[in-house]
Design an enzyme around this catalytic site. Sequence first.
Site, PDB file in Angstrom:
ATOM      1  N   GLY A 102     -10.584  -2.443  -7.339  1.00 40.59           N
ATOM      2  CA  GLY A 102     -11.615  -3.095  -8.157  1.00 40.59           C
ATOM      3  C   GLY A 102     -11.795  -4.541  -7.748  1.00 40.59           C
ATOM      4  O   GLY A 102     -12.924  -5.039  -7.613  1.00 40.59           O
ATOM      5  N   TYR A 150       7.199   9.005  -6.009  1.00 46.06           N
ATOM      6  CA  TYR A 150       6.762   8.144  -4.901  1.00 46.06           C
ATOM      7  C   TYR A 150       5.714   8.870  -4.064  1.00 46.06           C
ATOM      8  O   TYR A 150       4.632   8.349  -3.799  1.00 46.06           O
ATOM      9  CB  TYR A 150       7.976   7.788  -4.055  1.00 46.06           C
ATOM     10  CG  TYR A 150       7.714   6.831  -2.919  1.00 46.06           C
ATOM     11  CD1 TYR A 150       7.282   5.531  -3.164  1.00 46.06           C
ATOM     12  CD2 TYR A 150       7.948   7.210  -1.599  1.00 46.06           C
ATOM     13  CE1 TYR A 150       7.071   4.642  -2.119  1.00 46.06           C
ATOM     14  CE2 TYR A 150       7.742   6.327  -0.551  1.00 46.06           C
ATOM     15  CZ  TYR A 150       7.308   5.040  -0.813  1.00 46.06           C
ATOM     16  OH  TYR A 150       7.104   4.160   0.223  1.00 46.06           O
ATOM     17  N   ASP A 208       2.644  -8.440 -12.053  1.00 46.34           N
ATOM     18  CA  ASP A 208       2.725  -6.986 -11.873  1.00 46.34           C
ATOM     19  C   ASP A 208       1.315  -6.449 -11.669  1.00 46.34           C
ATOM     20  O   ASP A 208       0.502  -6.469 -12.596  1.00 46.34           O
ATOM     21  CB  ASP A 208       3.368  -6.381 -13.132  1.00 46.34           C
ATOM     22  CG  ASP A 208       3.488  -4.864 -13.039  1.00 46.34           C
ATOM     23  OD1 ASP A 208       2.983  -4.276 -12.050  1.00 46.34           O
ATOM     24  OD2 ASP A 208       4.074  -4.276 -13.953  1.00 46.34           O
ATOM     25  N   VAL A 209       1.022  -5.953 -10.467  1.00 50.13           N
ATOM     26  CA  VAL A 209      -0.352  -5.519 -10.170  1.00 50.13           C
ATOM     27  C   VAL A 209      -0.733  -4.226 -10.884  1.00 50.13           C
ATOM     28  O   VAL A 209      -1.889  -3.808 -10.815  1.00 50.13           O
ATOM     29  CB  VAL A 209      -0.605  -5.383  -8.643  1.00 50.13           C
ATOM     30  CG1 VAL A 209      -0.443  -6.730  -7.953  1.00 50.13           C
ATOM     31  CG2 VAL A 209       0.274  -4.322  -8.003  1.00 50.13           C
ATOM     32  N   PHE A 216      10.578  -6.558   1.693  1.00 45.98           N
ATOM     33  CA  PHE A 216      10.909  -6.501   3.120  1.00 45.98           C
ATOM     34  C   PHE A 216       9.637  -6.613   3.985  1.00 45.98           C
ATOM     35  O   PHE A 216       9.452  -7.578   4.738  1.00 45.98           O
ATOM     36  CB  PHE A 216      11.658  -5.186   3.359  1.00 45.98           C
ATOM     37  CG  PHE A 216      11.850  -4.776   4.784  1.00 45.98           C
ATOM     38  CD1 PHE A 216      12.232  -5.692   5.756  1.00 45.98           C
ATOM     39  CD2 PHE A 216      11.659  -3.441   5.152  1.00 45.98           C
ATOM     40  CE1 PHE A 216      12.418  -5.289   7.079  1.00 45.98           C
ATOM     41  CE2 PHE A 216      11.847  -3.037   6.455  1.00 45.98           C
ATOM     42  CZ  PHE A 216      12.216  -3.957   7.426  1.00 45.98           C
ATOM     43  N   LYS A 258       3.117   3.958 -11.388  1.00 47.08           N
ATOM     44  CA  LYS A 258       2.062   3.052 -11.844  1.00 47.08           C
ATOM     45  C   LYS A 258       1.554   2.128 -10.737  1.00 47.08           C
ATOM     46  O   LYS A 258       0.351   1.919 -10.601  1.00 47.08           O
ATOM     47  CB  LYS A 258       2.564   2.216 -13.036  1.00 47.08           C
ATOM     48  CG  LYS A 258       2.568   3.004 -14.334  1.00 47.08           C
ATOM     49  CD  LYS A 258       3.261   2.277 -15.460  1.00 47.08           C
ATOM     50  CE  LYS A 258       2.418   1.161 -16.015  1.00 47.08           C
ATOM     51  NZ  LYS A 258       3.094   0.533 -17.181  1.00 47.08           N
TER      52      LYS A 258
END
Length: 330
Positions: A106, A149, A60-61, A15, A95
């Site tokens: 980083g 969260y 996926d970061v 969103f 995660k």
Amino acid sequence: MATRKRILITGAAGFLGSHLCDRFIKEDFHVIAMDNLITGDLRNIEHLFKLENFEFYNHDVSTFVYVSGELDYILHFASPASPIDYLKIPIQTLKVGSLGTHNLLGLAKHKNARMLIASTSEIYGDPSVNPQPEEYWGNVNTVGPRGVYDEAKRFQESITMAYHTFHGLETRIVRIFNTYGPRMRLNDGRVLPAFIGQAIRGEDLTVFGDGSQTRSFCYVDDLIEGIYRLLFSDYALPMNIGNPSEITIKEFGEEIIKLTGTSQKMVYKDLPTDDPKQRRPDITKARAILGWEPKVSREEGLKITYDYFKSLPQDVIEKVEHKDFTTYNK
Ligand code: UDP
């Protein structure tokens, strides 16, 4: 010709991420969009794919992140962000806020990029002061259903400040309060899509608890403008961005009934565990430092959002995975 500034946006198909992509494309940036599509939807950004200054990576970061070439800015907006989502995928939520943020910090350090992270009013938990100024430390249950969260976002703020103070990285932290607008997922369980979806389908509106809990809803364009200004400010401490117009959930339901003209009524269900009783941003800092305040009234914003939801294909409107997420807390 001046070369375009390059910005990495994570959670780009979500969103807020998709609205940020639109804004930075409009400002003539080169946008590198990233999303693992766990809650995002490519339909939110498919109109950008044809542009030469837009690229997309399905990644996926929370795992190692690299982009080639120069990078001027990173906006980290990847995260499940509705109570239903983070109850369904708690580990991924933890995660992406922790490992994902570390990976991106980083990358920002390596590229000498400025990084802005999406924090949240959830770091205030169930607040004992109202409205919430940035100095308030919060009241969070670490092991409650929302803890995955809230604590991920609190860690995210800490590690971001540590990179700022220890490595001298340029960082920005926005604390986002309830935001709504087109491209919200109709079935993400949040109150606004829940109520509007129910009204469109001719169902009763499910109010959790007695509806006396409050929220303050900000229209997405206002939020994006606030984030844009924060990124280019020199303010590194957390900043609230949200609309201070506070309303009870019961009154909000009444507004939705009036807006949609539904003949349905409100029905009352159990209040989910740790549901904050009140929430309203103190935006004194945003006003003073960014010269920002929301411009779009709830009446205007809700009308645009209702028109958007009504225009969705029928199968999307009918597809509701979770009609009642209070059951998650049992
Ligand atoms: N809520 C509700 N009915 C619903 C969904 C949510 O009454 O179908 C309530 C929820 O208990 C909370 C408020 O609306 O008090 C806002 O919930 P939401 O999930 O949108 O976001 P939150 O601000 O709690 O993260």
